[in-house]
Structure formats: structure tokens, C-alpha cells
Design an enzyme around this catalytic site. Sequence first.
Site, PDB file in Angstrom:
ATOM      1  N   HIS A 169       7.825 -11.504   5.605  1.00  0.00           N
ATOM      2  CA  HIS A 169       6.788 -11.422   4.284  1.00  0.00           C
ATOM      3  C   HIS A 169       8.339 -10.865   3.769  1.00  0.00           C
ATOM      4  CE1 HIS A 169       6.639  -7.841   6.679  1.00  0.00           C
ATOM      5  NE2 HIS A 169       7.742  -7.019   5.483  1.00  0.00           N
TER       6      HIS A 169
ATOM      7  N   ILE B  77       1.239  -0.911  -0.082  1.00  0.00           N
ATOM      8  CA  ILE B  77      -0.206  -0.023   0.156  1.00  0.00           C
ATOM      9  C   ILE B  77       0.780   1.078  -0.513  1.00  0.00           C
ATOM     10  CG2 ILE B  77      -2.080  -1.324   1.105  1.00  0.00           C
ATOM     11  CD1 ILE B  77      -1.148   0.340   3.082  1.00  0.00           C
TER      12      ILE B  77
END
Lengths: 114, 114
Positions: free
Chosen positions: B100, B31
Site C-alpha cells: 500500500h 484509521i
Amino acid sequence: MKDCLFCKMVAGEIKPDMVMQNDQLIAFRDINPQAATHILVVPRRHISTLNDLAQEDAGIIESMVSAARTIAHQQGIAASGYRLVMNCNQAGGQTVYHIHLHLLGGRPMGWPPG
Amino acid sequence: MKDCLFCKMVAGEIKPDMVMQNDQLIAFRDINPQAATHILVVPRRHISTLNDLAQEDAGIIESMVSAARTIAHQQGIAASGYRLVMNCNQAGGQTVYHIHLHLLGGRPMGWPPG
């Protein structure tokens, strides 16, 4: 590969500042360190880029990351933190075309990552 | 993990801009993108940091990198190049404590990597 810098290190023709060796890979200090701790993890097998990983290379990435984690502990940067980086091709910033993983730590790493 | 942002995405409670899903992981656009292409690859299983990878997590790193390579091809950045980044703990720049992998491309990545 005759003209590959990292293959020459694997073969012992060039002697880097080694921190780990096993049957799959070698790990040594980067000659142009970008952090207090900056170590490269390099598979013994010549693979030019991440795009060139083949079926027979299964497990090599896992071994490289596993080695980096072990080295981070040995170097005392596991708890404070570290960054792992792999570059593929020109826009990724790859300069030696034999895959390698950068382990950086010992200072706060900024964002973006380059 | 109840309060983990990425676990909420895995559970479907928060809907990211998904680019890939399989039985082991999800991948979606960051984002706060730091490059034209900036995608996160996240294992479904909650693992807080790279230091916390256990025996039962064998293969997860290989799957994450394999997914990133496939996505790089799909996004058209495999040939031009891309960077893979994993951050561990504070000095590494880790902000979400569920491991991640960042896939960045679509622009020349600079050096040092943060």
C-alpha cells in the site's frame, strides 16, 4: 534545466556518490543521509514535481521504484526492510524541484513518516 | 488471502472510508491518520511486500501513484504539497503485508521521514 542541481548530476557536471545508472535514471547517496542507507533515485528527464508528470512520462515512476528495489537488494536492506518516500511541493517537504525517490533503510524507520 | 485485512476491504467484507475505487485498486482513509489528509492506496491483487512484485504486476506501482496524484488534487492538497510513502518489511515500518501507498498532506511534513 540550467540551474537544476539534479540536471547537473545527470549531465556529469556535479559528481554524486553514484550507486546505479541506466538510460532512464541515476541513483546516488544523499549528501545529508537520514539513515545508514539513504539513496536518491532521479530520472534523467527534468520533471519539476509529481503534479507535473505528463503522458510522455508514463513508466518513469515504475522504473524509479524498480531501481529502488534492485538497489535495496544490492545494499543488503531488502529483507530487513526499507522505506520509499516522494515529496511533492512545500508541505510535502520537497527541496529540489526535479522529482526524486528517497530509499531509506539500515535502521528501524519511525512513524509518523515526518 | 483469507486473513489479510486489505483483501477483506477489497472483497467488501470490511468497509473502509473509501475515497476512490477502480478495477486495479481501492483508496480509503487511514484509521490512524498521521496528517489532516492520510489516505491509503491499495491494489486489489494481494502482493505481500515490494520485494514480492512480479512480472505480472507490471504497471501496478504506476497506477497507485497515479491514483494518489488524482486524490491529492481532489482533496485540495496538490498545490500545498503532499508526501507519498511505501514501507517494506519490519525496518521499513510495514504493518499490513499487502502492499500500500500512504498519501499524507494538509500539514507540513517533517524531516527525517520517520
